[in-house]
Scaffold this motif. Structure first.
Motif, PDB file in Angstrom:
ATOM      1  N   THR A 189      -9.695  -7.801  13.510  1.00  0.00           N
ATOM      2  CA  THR A 189      -9.675  -7.145  14.531  1.00  0.00           C
ATOM      3  C   THR A 189      -8.390  -7.331  15.079  1.00  0.00           C
ATOM      4  O   THR A 189      -7.968  -6.464  16.342  1.00  0.00           O
ATOM      5  N   GLU A 190      -7.220  -7.750  14.330  1.00  0.00           N
ATOM      6  CA  GLU A 190      -5.906  -7.788  14.879  1.00  0.00           C
ATOM      7  C   GLU A 190      -5.321  -6.244  14.567  1.00  0.00           C
ATOM      8  O   GLU A 190      -5.662  -5.613  13.701  1.00  0.00           O
ATOM      9  N   SER A 191      -4.315  -6.127  15.256  1.00  0.00           N
ATOM     10  CA  SER A 191      -3.483  -4.726  15.103  1.00  0.00           C
ATOM     11  C   SER A 191      -3.140  -4.756  13.611  1.00  0.00           C
ATOM     12  O   SER A 191      -2.330  -5.502  13.213  1.00  0.00           O
ATOM     13  N   HIS A 192      -3.397  -3.513  12.972  1.00  0.00           N
ATOM     14  CA  HIS A 192      -2.987  -3.552  11.683  1.00  0.00           C
ATOM     15  C   HIS A 192      -1.765  -2.446  11.310  1.00  0.00           C
ATOM     16  O   HIS A 192      -1.484  -1.525  12.179  1.00  0.00           O
ATOM     17  N   TYR A 193      -0.845  -2.842  10.579  1.00  0.00           N
ATOM     18  CA  TYR A 193       0.510  -2.148  10.575  1.00  0.00           C
ATOM     19  C   TYR A 193       0.156  -0.725   9.662  1.00  0.00           C
ATOM     20  O   TYR A 193      -0.585  -0.781   8.655  1.00  0.00           O
ATOM     21  N   THR A 194       0.711   0.105  10.288  1.00  0.00           N
ATOM     22  CA  THR A 194       0.737   1.584   9.424  1.00  0.00           C
ATOM     23  C   THR A 194       2.017   1.894   8.874  1.00  0.00           C
ATOM     24  O   THR A 194       2.950   1.834   9.448  1.00  0.00           O
ATOM     25  N   SER A 195       2.045   2.167   7.621  1.00  0.00           N
ATOM     26  CA  SER A 195       3.172   2.361   6.865  1.00  0.00           C
ATOM     27  C   SER A 195       3.845   3.775   7.202  1.00  0.00           C
ATOM     28  O   SER A 195       3.070   4.861   7.611  1.00  0.00           O
ATOM     29  N   ALA A 196       5.165   3.797   7.052  1.00  0.00           N
ATOM     30  CA  ALA A 196       5.867   5.147   7.517  1.00  0.00           C
ATOM     31  C   ALA A 196       5.866   6.135   6.343  1.00  0.00           C
ATOM     32  O   ALA A 196       6.336   7.022   6.113  1.00  0.00           O
ATOM     33  N   TYR A 197       5.385   5.445   5.090  1.00  0.00           N
ATOM     34  CA  TYR A 197       5.530   6.254   3.733  1.00  0.00           C
ATOM     35  C   TYR A 197       4.210   6.506   3.280  1.00  0.00           C
ATOM     36  O   TYR A 197       3.080   5.906   3.861  1.00  0.00           O
ATOM     37  N   THR A 198       4.042   7.463   2.340  1.00  0.00           N
ATOM     38  CA  THR A 198       2.879   7.735   1.575  1.00  0.00           C
ATOM     39  C   THR A 198       3.163   7.217   0.021  1.00  0.00           C
ATOM     40  O   THR A 198       4.000   7.055  -0.118  1.00  0.00           O
ATOM     41  N   ALA A 199       1.798   7.208  -0.624  1.00  0.00           N
ATOM     42  CA  ALA A 199       1.847   7.030  -2.000  1.00  0.00           C
ATOM     43  C   ALA A 199       3.130   7.919  -2.780  1.00  0.00           C
ATOM     44  O   ALA A 199       3.772   7.340  -3.861  1.00  0.00           O
ATOM     45  N   GLU A 200       3.418   8.832  -2.439  1.00  0.00           N
ATOM     46  CA  GLU A 200       4.138   9.938  -3.166  1.00  0.00           C
ATOM     47  C   GLU A 200       5.702   9.444  -2.841  1.00  0.00           C
ATOM     48  O   GLU A 200       6.433   9.869  -3.695  1.00  0.00           O
ATOM     49  N   ASP A 201       6.007   8.644  -1.658  1.00  0.00           N
ATOM     50  CA  ASP A 201       7.274   8.067  -1.736  1.00  0.00           C
ATOM     51  C   ASP A 201       7.451   6.846  -2.535  1.00  0.00           C
ATOM     52  O   ASP A 201       8.770   6.504  -2.867  1.00  0.00           O
ATOM     53  N   ALA A 202       6.732   6.346  -3.187  1.00  0.00           N
ATOM     54  CA  ALA A 202       6.954   5.244  -4.008  1.00  0.00           C
ATOM     55  C   ALA A 202       7.569   5.417  -5.327  1.00  0.00           C
ATOM     56  O   ALA A 202       7.354   6.770  -5.616  1.00  0.00           O
ATOM     57  N   ASN A 203       8.579   4.864  -5.825  1.00  0.00           N
ATOM     58  CA  ASN A 203       9.289   5.050  -6.880  1.00  0.00           C
ATOM     59  C   ASN A 203       8.331   4.449  -8.126  1.00  0.00           C
ATOM     60  O   ASN A 203       8.298   3.282  -8.366  1.00  0.00           O
ATOM     61  N   PRO A 204       7.880   5.254  -8.745  1.00  0.00           N
ATOM     62  CA  PRO A 204       7.093   4.956 -10.096  1.00  0.00           C
ATOM     63  C   PRO A 204       7.846   4.284 -11.247  1.00  0.00           C
ATOM     64  O   PRO A 204       7.114   3.438 -11.797  1.00  0.00           O
ATOM     65  N   GLU A 205       9.021   4.547 -11.297  1.00  0.00           N
ATOM     66  CA  GLU A 205       9.849   3.574 -12.331  1.00  0.00           C
ATOM     67  C   GLU A 205       9.925   2.157 -11.787  1.00  0.00           C
ATOM     68  O   GLU A 205       9.915   1.451 -12.762  1.00  0.00           O
ATOM     69  N   LEU A 206      10.165   1.944 -10.535  1.00  0.00           N
ATOM     70  CA  LEU A 206       9.857   0.539  -9.907  1.00  0.00           C
ATOM     71  C   LEU A 206       8.545  -0.074 -10.440  1.00  0.00           C
ATOM     72  O   LEU A 206       8.493  -1.210 -11.041  1.00  0.00           O
TER      73      LEU A 206
END
Length: 452
Positions: free
Chosen positions: A55-72
């Protein structure tokens, strides 16, 4: 070889998990593999928070999965597999038991923070150990920032955050650029503290407790070293309900067969349905998802009865990234023991065995990037790396936490000496020596300097 339960043998390779699996896990096999696979499956299945509520407010990410660095992500998993394998040789525990749980993502984040201040050969060793392939500190920091943000917002029904902090001794001035990077990219809390005070350990332990919902209340034992100048801390906390919870009425006491010894009776949960499943080479694996989006999941891997946990770890664990992608929907059933465990590791020897040696050397460590104005090699070095973990699995879901602490010390300064007043106003001896060979090249005495 584990004791087999005749009623639970696998009669065919393609029948799913419709038959009972009781007796096929060993204590070590279940508890050692389960947490690691869970963490690797999503890069990090743990985070840090003060609790969870749908029920608590959930955080919404400013990024999408495409922004993640696959190398990391790939580097994190490779380091995780290396670290887990190396714990067999350097367990980091005085008396290793049959159970084990680590957060390789948490350790990796703490080491990434440290790497931001490493230089020279120390930085190269850490880069190789973490499989970063020369990734710049700026790219690494930005990639970690995006990863942390995506994990926080991955599922509205799952609570996961990551907390970082830097604690410097009063009078120790950290490099401003380094501090800014830690605050921006890692969200690190930066604070000065008197490590010599009686309250220091309490303050640090409270931070760990607050950021793991009280599951890890103590990570530091007083007194702290008088040479301690910096602590880097990472706290991870995860709390998620199963997408399909186990019914408590289906839980019953069933036998469990350790690799050594007879059998024990443990509360065992039971469930049937459709799961992501793999009938692999010498093992079976299934994924149990969490939350609404099912982005988080726990992968359970069970060696075949004619195999062993050691066989699995040697032959299949290095291929985890490959076979974990091959699970596909399959009808079946599963029996899973309820469990709760805590662990504590000292990782200095383990990380050294992985190639990170100079950082712990009080003569070779190059960590000048941590210090305002830089520092000579060996003037500041890493004295310890500890890792505390917690996990509980029951009918509702999973709660897990981990805290990694890295301690940096300054090389002890020699005790000040009383000034001397040497007056060579009486006959005296002299010698000219060669330090390379130890030979005395010239020697003599002066009885009257007025005479030639």
């Amino acid at each position: 070889m584990r004791k087999a339960n005749p009623s639970n043998r696998k009669d065919g390779r393609n029948k799913g998990w419709s038959q009972r699996k009781t007796g096929m896990f060993s204590t070590g096999a279940f508890f050692k593999i389960l947490p690691l696979c869970s963490l690797l499956a999503v890069v990090a299945v743990t985070g840090c928070s003060n609790g969870t509520s749908k029920t608590e407010s959930h955080y919404t990410s400013a990024y999408t999965a495409e922004d993640a660095n696959p190398e990391l992500a790939a580097a994190t998993n490779r380091f995780a597999l290396d670290l887990y394998a190396k714990l067999e040789e350097e367990p980091g525990e005085a008396d290793p038991g049959p159970n084990r749980m680590i957060s390789p993502a948490g350790i990796g984040i703490a080491l990434s923070m440290l790497k931001g201040g490493a230089e020279g050969e120390t930085e190269r060793q850490m880069d190789a150990m973490l499989h970063l392939n020369g990734m710049s500190p700026e790219v690494l920091a930005d990639s970690q920032m995006i990863l942390r943000d995506l994990l926080r917002g991955s599922d509205p029904a799952v609570k996961m955050d990551i907390a970082n902090s830097l604690w410097s001794s009063q009078g120790f001035e950290m490099d401003k650029d380094y501090v800014e990077q830690m605050e921006k990219s890692y969200g690190a809390q930066v604070q000065a503290i008197d490590f010599s005070s009686e309250q220091a350990a309490d303050i640090l332990n409270k931070w760990a407790s607050d950021n793991t919902a009280g599951k890890i209340p103590k990570v530091i034992d007083p007194p702290l070293s008088p040479d301690l100048v910096l602590l880097l801390m990472n706290a991870m906390y995860f709390k998620g309900d199963w997408s399909e919870p186990f019914e408590k009425g289906q839980t019953e006491d069933l036998p469990f067969y350790p690799e050594i010894g007879g059998e024990v009776t443990v509360p065992t949960m039971r469930q049937s349905g459709e799961y992501a499943y793999l009938d692999g080479d010498g093992f079976e694996a299934v994924r149990l998802p969490y939350g609404e989006t099912k982005n988080f999941g726990m992968i359970l891997a069970l060696p075949d009865e004619n195999s062993s946990l050691d066989d699995f770890k040697q032959q299949q664990l290095p291929k985890f990234n490959e076979w974990s992608q091959n699970l596909s929907d399959n009808e079946g059933s599963i029996e899973l023991p309820r469990f709760k465990l805590k662990d504590k590791f000292s990782l200095k020897a383990t990380l050294s065995a992985l190639g990170m040696t100079d950082a712990f050397d009080d003569e070779k460590a190059e960590l000048g990037g941590l210090v305002a104005g830089g520092a000579k090699p060996g003037s500041i070095f890493i004295s310890f790396v500890t890792h505390d973990t917690f996990i509980e699995v029951n009918e509702e879901g999973t709660e897990a936490a981990a805290v990694t602490v890295i301690g940096a010390e300054t090389t002890s300064a020699p005790a000040p000496r009383e000034p001397f007043d040497l007056k060579l106003n009486r006959p005296f001896f002299f010698a000219i020596t060669d330090r390379t060979t130890g030979a005395i090249v010239f020697m003599g005495e002066v009885g009257n300097p007025a005479e030639e």
